[in-house]
Design an enzyme around this catalytic site. Structure first.
Site, PDB file in Angstrom:
ATOM      1  N   ARG A 251     -23.016  -4.054  -1.687  1.00 32.03           N
ATOM      2  CA  ARG A 251     -23.264  -5.446  -2.058  1.00 32.03           C
ATOM      3  C   ARG A 251     -22.894  -6.319  -0.870  1.00 32.03           C
ATOM      4  O   ARG A 251     -21.932  -6.026  -0.149  1.00 32.03           O
ATOM      5  CB  ARG A 251     -22.421  -5.862  -3.284  1.00 32.03           C
ATOM      6  CG  ARG A 251     -22.896  -5.274  -4.605  1.00 32.03           C
ATOM      7  CD  ARG A 251     -24.220  -5.889  -5.056  1.00 32.03           C
ATOM      8  NE  ARG A 251     -24.711  -5.356  -6.316  1.00 32.03           N
ATOM      9  CZ  ARG A 251     -25.584  -4.356  -6.412  1.00 32.03           C
ATOM     10  NH1 ARG A 251     -26.039  -3.770  -5.326  1.00 32.03           N
ATOM     11  NH2 ARG A 251     -25.995  -3.943  -7.591  1.00 32.03           N
ATOM     12  N   GLU A 279     -28.173 -12.854  -1.337  1.00 32.39           N
ATOM     13  CA  GLU A 279     -29.097 -11.713  -1.394  1.00 32.39           C
ATOM     14  C   GLU A 279     -30.298 -11.930  -0.475  1.00 32.39           C
ATOM     15  O   GLU A 279     -30.744 -11.012   0.199  1.00 32.39           O
ATOM     16  CB  GLU A 279     -29.552 -11.513  -2.848  1.00 32.39           C
ATOM     17  CG  GLU A 279     -30.518 -10.377  -3.065  1.00 32.39           C
ATOM     18  CD  GLU A 279     -29.855  -9.003  -3.131  1.00 32.39           C
ATOM     19  OE1 GLU A 279     -30.521  -8.045  -2.718  1.00 32.39           O
ATOM     20  OE2 GLU A 279     -28.707  -8.891  -3.582  1.00 32.39           O
ATOM     21  N   HIS A 298     -33.120  -4.901   0.316  1.00 31.31           N
ATOM     22  CA  HIS A 298     -32.515  -4.196  -0.824  1.00 31.31           C
ATOM     23  C   HIS A 298     -33.459  -3.103  -1.344  1.00 31.31           C
ATOM     24  O   HIS A 298     -33.821  -3.072  -2.515  1.00 31.31           O
ATOM     25  CB  HIS A 298     -32.152  -5.188  -1.941  1.00 31.31           C
ATOM     26  CG  HIS A 298     -31.070  -4.677  -2.842  1.00 31.31           C
ATOM     27  ND1 HIS A 298     -30.328  -5.498  -3.660  1.00 31.31           N
ATOM     28  CD2 HIS A 298     -30.602  -3.427  -3.052  1.00 31.31           C
ATOM     29  CE1 HIS A 298     -29.450  -4.768  -4.339  1.00 31.31           C
ATOM     30  NE2 HIS A 298     -29.601  -3.514  -3.982  1.00 31.31           N
TER      31      HIS A 298
END
Length: 340
Positions: A251, A279, A298
């Site tokens: 993360r 993100e 991601h």
């Protein structure tokens, strides 16, 4: 002819829009139909919808995936027969609430299946980092001419390198396993791993500071918890030797990004970042353009046909549930305090 009662469990699919079509092939749907009483065309995105009340009221199990809404006490009140939740993805923290544990539901997750592609991505990037593939490719594109590559890449190669793994999570352990065939020394930082366990894993335990100071590549596999927020901070980054590659597939919040950026813009450190904080980095972030940074959106976790592995896994667990057997990979409330 004699009729037998249909004792297959009643199952409701619960996940975000369009996910079921990517998760299940026709073969998966056919298998689901043999294992459970279910309406394969009915996928619940929102459990408050009155149209879903009958399916929820009769469900013995929910088969969930990404985008499943939280299973609150109110939702569980409308699901009196519910005994199990089978999650065809990794973390269950987004939808399994305290009410689920109070109710005594059994929960299982495909975290082990989802760990495999993350570990594969990590292995690939560790080996490419050791070989200095990314900087070499960027320089080659710039020069477009003959060059003394052997001299420039004198510090490259994977023979005898030290790789630091931060966190013996499922993914961290799988990475350690995949690194076995290579001539590497693996250091591990994980406060929960004993010396005996480290020996079995074939790694050397190290403090986080020692690991950062000694490793050519540092790969982060710890869960996102209050205790791991920005665990790779200014001190750890300063301890890394010039040319160290930092890999993050966990993360974004585990790295102190503001502290990391100067090390990257100066070229002192390299990074492979599949996750960032936020993100989506802002459009003017240097991460997009730096030649010593591999930034990916991601994608390390299950993608494309890798979702089918999670579907296979979830249907195997559903089959066990239907036979009255225990889940192969149960999630326990007590594990969630120190896992993703």
């Amino acid at each position: 002819m004699h009729h037998t009662t249909d004792n297959r469990p009643s199952v409701l699919l619960v996940m975000g829009p369009d996910i079921a079509d990517r998760l299940f092939t026709d073969a998966h749907r056919a298998r689901l139909a043999t294992l459970a009483r279910t309406d394969p065309g009915l996928v619940a995105h929102d459990l408050d919808s009155p149209a879903l009340a009958p399916a929820l009221a009769t469900a013995d199990a929910l088969l969930t995936c990404w985008g499943a809404p939280p299973l609150t006490a109110e939702v569980l009140d409308r699901a009196p027969r519910l005994r199990a939740v089978i999650h065809a993805a990794g973390s269950v923290k987004h939808h399994i609430t305290d009410a689920c544990w109070r109710r005594g539901l059994t929960v299982t997750s495909a975290a082990a299946a989802n760990a495999l592609p993350v570990a594969e991505y990590t292995l690939a990037t560790i080996l490419l980092a050791g070989k200095r593939v990314l900087p070499a490719a960027h320089r080659y594109r710039e020069l477009r001419a003959g060059h003394d590559w052997r001299r420039e890449l004198d510090d490259a190669g994977n023979y005898g390198r030290t790789v630091g793994i931060v966190g013996a999570s499922r993914i961290g352990r799988r990475v350690i396993e995949l690194l076995r065939p290579f001539d590497l020394t693996v250091l591990l930082h994980d406060p929960y791993v004993t010396a005996a366990e480290a020996k079995t894993l074939g790694v050397r335990l190290a403090s986080l500071d020692t690991l950062c100071a000694r490793s050519s590549v540092v790969s982060v596999h710890a869960p996102q918890l209050p205790a791991t927020y920005r665990m790779i901070g200014p001190r750890q980054l300063d301890l890394m030797r010039p040319g160290t590659t930092l890999i993050n597939t966990s993360r974004g919040s585990l790295l102190d990004e503001p502290a990391l950026l100067p090390h990257l813009t100066s070229g002192r450190l390299h990074a492979v970042l599949d996750v960032t904080d936020p993100e989506l980095p802002p459009a003017d972030s240097p991460l997009y353009d730096l030649p010593n940074v591999l930034l990916t959106p991601h994608v390390a976790g299950s993608l494309g046909n890798e979702l089918h592995r999670m579907a296979d896994w979830a249907l195997d667990e559903l089959e066990r549930f239907g036979r009255g057997e225990r889940f192969a990979d149960p999630v326990r409330a007590s594990d969630l305090a120190r896992s993703a």
